[in-house]
Design a protein around this motif. Sequence first.
Motif, mmCIF file in Angstrom:
data_model
loop_
_atom_site.group_PDB
_atom_site.id
_atom_site.type_symbol
_atom_site.label_atom_id
_atom_site.label_comp_id
_atom_site.label_asym_id
_atom_site.label_seq_id
_atom_site.Cartn_x
_atom_site.Cartn_y
_atom_site.Cartn_z
ATOM 1 N N SER A 144 92.401 40.818 44.748
ATOM 2 C CA SER A 144 92.885 39.613 44.066
ATOM 3 C C SER A 144 91.866 39.100 43.058
ATOM 4 C CB SER A 144 93.198 38.521 45.102
ATOM 5 O OG SER A 144 93.601 37.326 44.471
ATOM 6 N N MET A 147 91.860 41.279 39.982
ATOM 7 C CA MET A 147 92.973 40.954 39.094
ATOM 8 C C MET A 147 92.716 39.651 38.349
ATOM 9 S SD MET A 147 96.386 41.953 41.265
ATOM 10 C CE MET A 147 96.744 43.647 41.735
ATOM 11 N N ARG A 148 92.114 38.695 39.041
ATOM 12 C CA ARG A 148 91.822 37.421 38.382
ATOM 13 C C ARG A 148 90.796 37.624 37.262
ATOM 14 N NH1 ARG A 148 89.392 32.810 42.058
ATOM 15 N NH2 ARG A 148 90.908 33.787 43.452
ATOM 16 N N GLN A 291 99.697 40.253 40.644
ATOM 17 C CA GLN A 291 98.908 39.218 41.307
ATOM 18 C C GLN A 291 99.759 38.483 42.342
ATOM 19 O OE1 GLN A 291 97.485 37.190 37.573
ATOM 20 N NE2 GLN A 291 95.588 37.015 38.717
ATOM 21 N N ARG A 443 99.838 33.243 43.285
ATOM 22 C CA ARG A 443 99.034 33.835 42.203
ATOM 23 C C ARG A 443 97.664 34.302 42.689
ATOM 24 N NH1 ARG A 443 97.224 30.585 36.743
ATOM 25 N NH2 ARG A 443 96.045 32.270 35.728
ATOM 26 N N ASN A 444 96.928 33.431 43.385
ATOM 27 C CA ASN A 444 95.588 33.777 43.853
ATOM 28 C C ASN A 444 95.461 33.674 45.365
ATOM 29 O OD1 ASN A 444 94.525 34.084 41.138
ATOM 30 N ND2 ASN A 444 94.513 31.853 40.994
#
Length: 717
Positions: A144, A147-148, A291, A443-444
């Motif tokens: 994660s 990806m962020r 994500q 998302r996160n």
Amino acid sequence: MTLIRTSDLLSIAASGINAHNNMLRTTGNNIANVNTEGFVRERTTYVAQLTGGVGRGTTERILNTFAQNQLRRDTTTLSEAQSFYDKISQLDNMLASEANSISGSLSRFFASMQTAIDEPGNLASRDLVLGEANSLMERMSSLSKYMRQMEKDVNQELTSVTQEANDLIKTISALNTQIRYVESASTQQEAGVLRNERDLAIQKLSEIVAIETRNLDDGSTMVHLKNGEALVMEAGVFNLFQISGDPDAQRQRLTLVASNAPVTLGVDETEMGGKMGGLFSFRDEVLGPKQRELGQLALAFADAMNEQNELGMDYDGQLGAKLFELPEFQSLGYQDNSAPNLAMNGRVEENQAENLTTSDYRVTVNAVNAGPPATLDVTVELLNSDGSPTLGTNGNPIVYTYAGANALSTGAGNWSSIGDGLEVEFPSGAYAVDDRFLLQPTRNAASQIDLDVLRGEDLAFASPIKAEGNINNLGSATVVSTAVTNTHVDNAAPFDPDTSAFDGTGGLQGPGAAPGGGVGAPTQIRFTAADTFEVLDSAGTVITTVAGATDLRNLIEQAKGTPGWPAAFSSPPLDDYPGYDVSLEGVPKAGDTFSIGYNTDGVDDNRNGLELAGLQDVNTVRRDASKPFSDQNATTFHGAYADTVSSVGEKSATAGIELKAAKAMQQQSNDWFQSVSGVSLDEEAANLIRFQQAYAASARILSTAQTLFDTILSAAR
């Protein structure tokens, strides 16, 4: 009619020398600029004078507009394909790497779980389960965060290419102005250097965005986006790109701002093309959805494990607790909200993560109703990661409305469900109509889940319920299974709707402690006939009687359907009381009894552990937001991750093919353009010899004219 040449031999020779000198100069310029980027070869042409000799010449670039436009289009396609492939191949390599595979971590976790439940009293095996659980969460968190970081890199790159595009737009506009000025002063000569610089700037701009051009009679070139929005206009006016994020500053949006007026124009990012379009496509079509898919998987896994562990009994004989701590999400407020400090928080409803989608949620306040507590009428819109509406099966945007009796309460600690396994809190005091908030729950999320237990003893492998038949029973009926669906403890009125019969101290609620106060929770089944049984509490009081039973499965569930079942145990007020059930098999006889009690000292019991291990084969992750959660509209943890990996792999493979095709097309159009406008040293060398000989011949004429003139002078003497 015969034309009379009035030019003398001297002037004819002089004009030829000047003309071929210019041709030599043009050829020399072409040769000198053979490696100059953007240089278009030039040609000087002359017309004959009516009275003899060479007339006025014109130097112009040799350019095929069709080849130039095709090169720009193919350059745009190649740049878009290249930027998209560069990014998606990075993500594909990350997901495909065995060292980073979440699938492998899931397999190791459930394998350790299976080993532990084979010997539930082995503390070392229990600790290994926690170690694998922590490793799995770290793996999800690492992916994660990767990806962020990719999202941040893409945003920084978008900011950079936007600035580059703006610089090129300004340059093109300024060069247009210079070209108009230069060529208006000399109608016979092109401003070749300026035109080359401008065309090179346009070519570089075509690498960033897809553009169309239009040439004007004054020598300037207008530039537009494919959708018709102007970038470079007449009279030095131009539009510039602007990057901003509302409400998410980390997710850049693109707009156009006019240079001559305070007007902002919307731009369709999916139609941008070029490097910018490739970056937007990767961010919106690949990175953003993946994500959220990862976050959805992490939340569904953690919540499912929590729910099942809470339905068991741990090594210490206590009811199971949560294994993972799920995060709360702070929403993003829009810039035009009535106050900058307004807040809305969100979280996953307990045991409802299976209903989660990968959508974001935009909550708009439609009305503020006086309290206390004040309530809000709101509209909830589901959005894709690119900000577009999530569509239902009917093709319309999915929208939820909460108003009137369903309005959402304000105030800290007042959580209200908004569907899809989510609930929100409005902790601020003064909300206003048209205030908007964006909630991004998945998302996160994969990097925000923590393991909440430290001891292997906290793994609830045992079932908290034990049922057995009396040793003196005469029938053949035996207990085949027990089921636990609710272990929520609440021993004081007013009881929570989700109250169970467990008292939290190693027992079941007796008379006076159970809701209603009259009878206690069911602790005994007594048959009065093969198809009739009584349900009794711990004091021996009959709670209700079930007659005409067709089978012996879920006996307490059957009791709930009888008139004698206490209203205090029913829904409402309670949703799932007592929270357990028992099923028999065989043929009971009158007088047979079966006891139900807390599973004290059940250390070697692994019934709930089997349920925990079995979660890897259960469809727990929702697939389609347009349909409710169901076994058909869901997949397993492994299946969800496999879908994510295969989707990225498929898109990456397709992007690689498209990149190869784009390179071939761009090379073909570049060869076409260079064959017309590029400098050929062989051709220029031939021209050099030809023009040099013509120059020498013209000089010879001049010499001959001088000789003739001298002869005439000598004769006159």
